[in-house]
Write a protein that holds these residues in place. Structure first.
Motif, PDB file in Angstrom:
ATOM      1  N   ASN A   5       6.912  -8.762  -3.063  1.00 25.60           N
ATOM      2  CA  ASN A   5       5.724  -8.776  -2.336  1.00 25.60           C
ATOM      3  C   ASN A   5       5.234 -10.139  -1.723  1.00 25.60           C
ATOM      4  O   ASN A   5       4.945 -10.296  -0.922  1.00 25.60           O
ATOM      5  CB  ASN A   5       4.587  -8.124  -3.301  1.00 25.60           C
ATOM      6  CG  ASN A   5       4.727  -6.860  -3.509  1.00 25.60           C
ATOM      7  OD1 ASN A   5       5.186  -6.146  -2.478  1.00 25.60           O
ATOM      8  ND2 ASN A   5       4.015  -6.067  -4.357  1.00 25.60           N
ATOM      9  N   LEU A   6       5.776 -11.096  -2.832  1.00 26.54           N
ATOM     10  CA  LEU A   6       5.331 -12.764  -2.573  1.00 26.54           C
ATOM     11  C   LEU A   6       6.135 -12.830  -1.335  1.00 26.54           C
ATOM     12  O   LEU A   6       5.870 -13.700  -0.566  1.00 26.54           O
ATOM     13  CB  LEU A   6       5.754 -13.424  -3.747  1.00 26.54           C
ATOM     14  CG  LEU A   6       5.472 -14.820  -3.615  1.00 26.54           C
ATOM     15  CD1 LEU A   6       3.940 -15.148  -3.498  1.00 26.54           C
ATOM     16  CD2 LEU A   6       5.850 -15.582  -4.959  1.00 26.54           C
ATOM     17  N   ALA A   7       7.660 -12.647  -1.325  1.00 26.54           N
ATOM     18  CA  ALA A   7       8.266 -12.793  -0.168  1.00 26.54           C
ATOM     19  C   ALA A   7       7.864 -12.324   1.110  1.00 26.54           C
ATOM     20  O   ALA A   7       7.887 -12.930   2.313  1.00 26.54           O
ATOM     21  CB  ALA A   7       9.727 -12.291  -0.498  1.00 26.54           C
ATOM     22  N   LYS A   8       7.287 -10.930   1.333  1.00 22.01           N
ATOM     23  CA  LYS A   8       6.784 -10.430   2.267  1.00 22.01           C
ATOM     24  C   LYS A   8       5.590 -11.310   2.669  1.00 22.01           C
ATOM     25  O   LYS A   8       5.388 -11.427   4.050  1.00 22.01           O
ATOM     26  CB  LYS A   8       6.317  -9.009   2.111  1.00 22.01           C
ATOM     27  CG  LYS A   8       7.433  -7.964   1.956  1.00 22.01           C
ATOM     28  CD  LYS A   8       6.902  -6.656   1.638  1.00 22.01           C
ATOM     29  CE  LYS A   8       8.219  -5.764   1.417  1.00 22.01           C
ATOM     30  NZ  LYS A   8       7.728  -4.406   1.179  1.00 22.01           N
ATOM     31  N   LEU A   9       4.552 -11.676   2.003  1.00 22.93           N
ATOM     32  CA  LEU A   9       3.530 -12.483   2.327  1.00 22.93           C
ATOM     33  C   LEU A   9       4.014 -13.741   2.777  1.00 22.93           C
ATOM     34  O   LEU A   9       3.101 -14.130   3.907  1.00 22.93           O
ATOM     35  CB  LEU A   9       2.701 -12.461   1.063  1.00 22.93           C
ATOM     36  CG  LEU A   9       1.897 -11.308   0.433  1.00 22.93           C
ATOM     37  CD1 LEU A   9       1.083 -11.615  -0.792  1.00 22.93           C
ATOM     38  CD2 LEU A   9       0.898 -10.902   1.648  1.00 22.93           C
ATOM     39  N   ALA A  10       4.775 -14.289   2.219  1.00 20.28           N
ATOM     40  CA  ALA A  10       5.241 -15.636   2.821  1.00 20.28           C
ATOM     41  C   ALA A  10       5.964 -15.665   3.873  1.00 20.28           C
ATOM     42  O   ALA A  10       5.518 -16.408   4.887  1.00 20.28           O
ATOM     43  CB  ALA A  10       6.276 -16.349   1.858  1.00 20.28           C
ATOM     44  N   LEU A  11       6.705 -14.681   4.253  1.00 20.58           N
ATOM     45  CA  LEU A  11       7.143 -14.231   5.759  1.00 20.58           C
ATOM     46  C   LEU A  11       5.953 -14.030   6.930  1.00 20.58           C
ATOM     47  O   LEU A  11       6.108 -14.299   8.048  1.00 20.58           O
ATOM     48  CB  LEU A  11       8.111 -13.114   5.783  1.00 20.58           C
ATOM     49  CG  LEU A  11       9.511 -13.446   5.163  1.00 20.58           C
ATOM     50  CD1 LEU A  11      10.385 -12.299   5.088  1.00 20.58           C
ATOM     51  CD2 LEU A  11      10.386 -14.547   5.890  1.00 20.58           C
ATOM     52  N   LYS A  12       4.991 -13.159   6.382  1.00 16.22           N
ATOM     53  CA  LYS A  12       3.959 -12.848   7.233  1.00 16.22           C
ATOM     54  C   LYS A  12       3.047 -13.950   7.594  1.00 16.22           C
ATOM     55  O   LYS A  12       2.456 -14.344   8.493  1.00 16.22           O
ATOM     56  CB  LYS A  12       2.993 -11.700   6.519  1.00 16.22           C
ATOM     57  CG  LYS A  12       2.234 -11.045   7.356  1.00 16.22           C
ATOM     58  CD  LYS A  12       1.584  -9.960   6.809  1.00 16.22           C
ATOM     59  CE  LYS A  12       0.309  -9.410   7.656  1.00 16.22           C
ATOM     60  NZ  LYS A  12      -0.371  -8.255   6.988  1.00 16.22           N
ATOM     61  N   TYR A  13       2.692 -14.841   6.425  1.00 17.06           N
ATOM     62  CA  TYR A  13       1.777 -15.819   6.661  1.00 17.06           C
ATOM     63  C   TYR A  13       2.303 -17.167   6.651  1.00 17.06           C
ATOM     64  O   TYR A  13       1.394 -18.147   7.003  1.00 17.06           O
ATOM     65  CB  TYR A  13       0.498 -15.746   5.521  1.00 17.06           C
ATOM     66  CG  TYR A  13      -0.042 -14.395   5.623  1.00 17.06           C
ATOM     67  CD1 TYR A  13      -0.961 -14.116   6.650  1.00 17.06           C
ATOM     68  CD2 TYR A  13      -0.243 -13.314   4.720  1.00 17.06           C
ATOM     69  CE1 TYR A  13      -1.931 -12.960   6.728  1.00 17.06           C
ATOM     70  CE2 TYR A  13      -0.904 -12.076   4.778  1.00 17.06           C
ATOM     71  CZ  TYR A  13      -1.735 -11.986   5.746  1.00 17.06           C
ATOM     72  OH  TYR A  13      -2.487 -10.990   5.889  1.00 17.06           O
ATOM     73  N   GLY A  14       3.307 -17.268   6.433  1.00 18.35           N
ATOM     74  CA  GLY A  14       3.801 -18.677   6.524  1.00 18.35           C
ATOM     75  C   GLY A  14       3.668 -19.398   7.610  1.00 18.35           C
ATOM     76  O   GLY A  14       3.200 -20.700   7.719  1.00 18.35           O
ATOM     77  N   PRO A  15       4.060 -19.077   8.879  1.00 23.07           N
ATOM     78  CA  PRO A  15       3.938 -19.663  10.070  1.00 23.07           C
ATOM     79  C   PRO A  15       2.428 -19.995  10.393  1.00 23.07           C
ATOM     80  O   PRO A  15       2.128 -21.212  10.885  1.00 23.07           O
ATOM     81  CB  PRO A  15       4.429 -18.666  11.161  1.00 23.07           C
ATOM     82  CG  PRO A  15       5.401 -17.624  10.509  1.00 23.07           C
ATOM     83  CD  PRO A  15       4.760 -17.727   9.054  1.00 23.07           C
ATOM     84  N   ILE A  16       1.488 -19.102  10.029  1.00 24.59           N
ATOM     85  CA  ILE A  16       0.037 -19.552  10.120  1.00 24.59           C
ATOM     86  C   ILE A  16      -0.583 -20.618   9.423  1.00 24.59           C
ATOM     87  O   ILE A  16      -1.005 -21.304  10.001  1.00 24.59           O
ATOM     88  CB  ILE A  16      -0.727 -18.227  10.070  1.00 24.59           C
ATOM     89  CG1 ILE A  16      -0.370 -17.092  10.985  1.00 24.59           C
ATOM     90  CG2 ILE A  16      -2.253 -18.268   9.935  1.00 24.59           C
ATOM     91  CD1 ILE A  16      -1.102 -15.817  10.592  1.00 24.59           C
ATOM     92  N   VAL A  17       0.064 -20.431   8.038  1.00 27.33           N
ATOM     93  CA  VAL A  17      -0.354 -21.686   7.212  1.00 27.33           C
ATOM     94  C   VAL A  17       0.160 -22.830   7.750  1.00 27.33           C
ATOM     95  O   VAL A  17      -0.451 -23.909   7.517  1.00 27.33           O
ATOM     96  CB  VAL A  17       0.135 -21.180   5.709  1.00 27.33           C
ATOM     97  CG1 VAL A  17      -0.008 -22.362   4.966  1.00 27.33           C
ATOM     98  CG2 VAL A  17      -0.683 -19.935   5.319  1.00 27.33           C
ATOM     99  N   TYR A  18       1.598 -22.914   8.279  1.00 24.51           N
ATOM    100  CA  TYR A  18       2.194 -23.981   8.521  1.00 24.51           C
ATOM    101  C   TYR A  18       1.496 -24.648   9.702  1.00 24.51           C
ATOM    102  O   TYR A  18       1.255 -26.033   9.842  1.00 24.51           O
ATOM    103  CB  TYR A  18       3.520 -23.828   8.936  1.00 24.51           C
ATOM    104  CG  TYR A  18       4.502 -24.940   9.782  1.00 24.51           C
ATOM    105  CD1 TYR A  18       4.701 -26.067   8.572  1.00 24.51           C
ATOM    106  CD2 TYR A  18       4.735 -25.121  10.834  1.00 24.51           C
ATOM    107  CE1 TYR A  18       5.701 -26.995   9.204  1.00 24.51           C
ATOM    108  CE2 TYR A  18       5.231 -26.166  11.291  1.00 24.51           C
ATOM    109  CZ  TYR A  18       5.847 -27.089  10.723  1.00 24.51           C
ATOM    110  OH  TYR A  18       6.313 -28.129  11.195  1.00 24.51           O
ATOM    111  N   THR A  19       1.155 -24.053  10.966  1.00 24.91           N
ATOM    112  CA  THR A  19       0.168 -24.330  12.169  1.00 24.91           C
ATOM    113  C   THR A  19      -0.959 -25.006  11.560  1.00 24.91           C
ATOM    114  O   THR A  19      -1.373 -25.891  12.136  1.00 24.91           O
ATOM    115  CB  THR A  19       0.198 -23.293  13.113  1.00 24.91           C
ATOM    116  OG1 THR A  19      -0.505 -22.315  12.657  1.00 24.91           O
ATOM    117  CG2 THR A  19       1.405 -23.044  13.736  1.00 24.91           C
TER     118      THR A  19
END
Length: 130
Positions: A5-19
């Motif tokens: 679940n943590l990996a799915k969340l990181a893949l989903k929201y990672g680019p948004i958090v980065y920008t």
């Protein structure tokens, strides 16, 4: 299960958090650095005030003089304890450059108390152990 679940969340929201971090990160760092000084000063003032405890020092001072008494007064919004010996002011806690005349200008002399009257000894009832 939780790792997937943590990996799915990181893949989903990672680019948004980065920008968002790239866009707002410098502003956030600037605000933290700008507001650090007042916060540190506030914390230092509070810890210094608790450490010095002007009321306790005034009580000890009043007990050490002849016919000692003390009174709390306020000057420029700050509390001060004025120590008296035989009715004459001999010290203030915390120390201030204001004269005794200025501190005691509107003070009621009937509100002076001896250290024995002011010391608080409260015993709280204990709950019986079961």
């Amino acid at each position: 299960m939780a790792a997937t679940n943590l990996a799915k969340l990181a893949l989903k929201y990672g680019p948004i958090v980065y920008t968002l971090a790239q866009k707002y990160g410098p502003h956030l760092v600037e605000q933290v650095l700008k507001n650090r000084e007042p916060a540190q000063r506030f914390v230092h003032d509070r810890t210094e005030r608790v450490r010095s405890n002007p009321r306790r020092r005034a009580l000890d001072h009043a007990e050490s003089v002849v016919e000692g008494s003390l009174q709390q007064v306020f000057h420029r919004g700050q509390p001060y304890w004025v120590v008296f010996s035989r009715g004459e002011p001999v010290g203030t806690h915390p120390h201030t450059d204001a004269s005794f005349d200025v501190l005691l200008m509107n003070a009621d002399p009937e509100r002076r108390v001896t250290p024995q009257e002011l010391r608080r000894t409260v015993t709280l009832p204990r709950r019986p152990r079961t």
